[in-house]
Motif scaffolding. Structure first.
Motif, short mmCIF file in Angstrom:
data_model
loop_
_atom_site.label_atom_id
_atom_site.label_comp_id
_atom_site.label_asym_id
_atom_site.label_seq_id
_atom_site.Cartn_x
_atom_site.Cartn_y
_atom_site.Cartn_z
N LYS A 1 17.27 -4.81 19.71
CA LYS A 1 17.00 -3.69 18.81
C LYS A 1 15.83 -2.86 19.16
O LYS A 1 15.12 -2.41 18.46
N VAL A 2 15.63 -2.88 20.58
CA VAL A 2 14.46 -2.05 21.20
C VAL A 2 15.03 -1.02 22.39
O VAL A 2 16.30 -1.37 22.82
N SER A 3 14.51 -0.16 22.86
CA SER A 3 14.80 0.81 23.67
C SER A 3 14.82 0.04 24.96
O SER A 3 13.97 -0.76 25.21
N GLN A 4 15.73 0.41 25.95
CA GLN A 4 15.61 -0.06 27.36
C GLN A 4 14.32 0.05 27.93
O GLN A 4 13.76 -0.64 28.65
N SER A 5 13.78 1.30 27.83
CA SER A 5 12.39 1.64 28.29
C SER A 5 11.36 1.02 27.78
O SER A 5 10.48 0.52 28.75
N THR A 6 11.48 0.67 26.52
CA THR A 6 10.49 -0.07 25.94
C THR A 6 10.40 -1.43 26.64
O THR A 6 9.30 -2.15 26.93
N LEU A 7 11.43 -2.16 26.54
CA LEU A 7 11.50 -3.45 27.17
C LEU A 7 11.21 -3.46 28.60
O LEU A 7 10.65 -4.37 28.96
N SER A 8 11.41 -2.54 29.60
CA SER A 8 11.39 -2.40 30.75
C SER A 8 9.61 -2.27 30.76
O SER A 8 9.08 -3.05 31.73
N ARG A 9 8.81 -1.44 30.00
CA ARG A 9 7.52 -1.35 30.07
C ARG A 9 6.78 -2.66 29.71
O ARG A 9 5.79 -3.14 30.04
N GLU B 1 19.48 -3.36 29.73
CA GLU B 1 20.05 -2.85 28.37
C GLU B 1 20.91 -3.91 27.53
O GLU B 1 20.59 -3.55 26.44
N GLU B 2 21.31 -5.05 28.08
CA GLU B 2 21.68 -5.98 27.16
C GLU B 2 20.75 -6.65 26.12
O GLU B 2 20.94 -6.89 24.84
N LEU B 3 19.61 -6.98 26.93
CA LEU B 3 18.67 -7.55 26.06
C LEU B 3 17.98 -6.57 25.20
O LEU B 3 17.75 -6.85 23.83
N ALA B 4 17.64 -5.42 25.41
CA ALA B 4 17.32 -4.44 24.59
C ALA B 4 18.04 -4.20 23.55
O ALA B 4 17.69 -3.95 22.13
N ALA B 5 19.29 -4.00 23.64
CA ALA B 5 20.58 -4.13 22.43
C ALA B 5 20.50 -5.10 21.59
O ALA B 5 20.31 -4.80 20.29
N ARG B 6 20.22 -6.38 21.94
CA ARG B 6 20.19 -7.53 21.13
C ARG B 6 18.87 -7.77 20.29
O ARG B 6 18.90 -8.06 19.31
#
Length: 219
Positions: free
Chosen positions: A51-59, A44-49
């Motif tokens: 500016k991508v969604s948490q689900s996108t970063l996880s994928r 969640e923290e990296l996704a916010a930094r």
């Protein structure tokens, strides 16, 4: 155009991946996760930094989403690195053997990623010089750690005792010399280009018969 490309927004640039790129693709994903964990950040923290969604970063991390160049640029910036470093390939030339300098009892390793930097391992048996006029000074910087025994570092007007597992770092424009105390001493040192050249000139002085400080083990 593939189905994946059609479903992505137009501003995404898909990184072309061939069969040979598979290892790099996996490496980049692992690197993103490792850098995130090293920073102590959640998804969640990296996704916010970034500016991508948490689900996108996880994928992205899990290999369930194709890598897009613009997202890698954003992730690299968020992770405080560069795109080049993020997609850097693993080098085949990982393990290297030392250059043996028998005349000075040294083992030397160049640092490939930092041209001009050299790592040197040296065993000393002699104390540093008593005469302050025999200390050397030259441009550069040195870092060393005592692996065993005790070393004495003469630095300007100071006399420093360095015990096993202690390290010292100093600018070599300060007159300096180093030697052993109370028995043999083994050091590991890192020298930048200027410091290395300065000591090479000192070694040349020794070979031509000009005075050079005894006991100095690192070149």
């Amino acid at each position: 155009m593939t189905d994946a490309q059609r479903t992505l927004p137009q501003w995404h640039t898909i990184m072309p991946m061939t069969q040979e790129d598979g290892e790099l693709d996996s490496l980049v994903r692992k690197r993103i996760r490792a850098l995130r964990v090293a920073q102590g950040w959640s998804l969640e923290e990296l996704a916010a930094r970034a500016k991508v969604s948490q689900s996108t970063l996880s994928r992205i991390e899990n290999g369930r989403r194709r890598l897009a160049l613009d997202q890698l640029v954003t992730l690299a910036r968020a992770l405080d690195t560069s795109l080049d470093q993020l997609v850097e390939t693993a080098s085949d030339d990982i393990v290297s053997n030392p250059v043996v300098d028998g005349a000075h009892g040294q083992l030397r390793w160049p640092i490939k990623a930092e041209p001009g930097m050299t790592v040197i391992r040296q065993r000393m048996t002699e104390p540093p010089p008593d005469n302050p006029s025999r200390l050397r000074a030259h441009p550069g910087r040195e870092w060393l750690v005592v692996l065993s025994g005790t070393a004495i570092l003469l630095l300007g007007n100071r006399r420093l005792r360095i015990e096993t597992n202690q390290a010292a770092e100093f600018p070599t424009m300060l007159p300096h010399a180093i030697g052993a105390e109370g028995g043999p001493c083994e050091l590991l040192g890192i020298f930048d280009r200027d410091a290395r050249r300065g000591h090479e000139r000192g070694e040349g002085a020794e070979r031509t018969g000009r005075p050079a400080p005894p006991g100095r083990s690192l070149p």
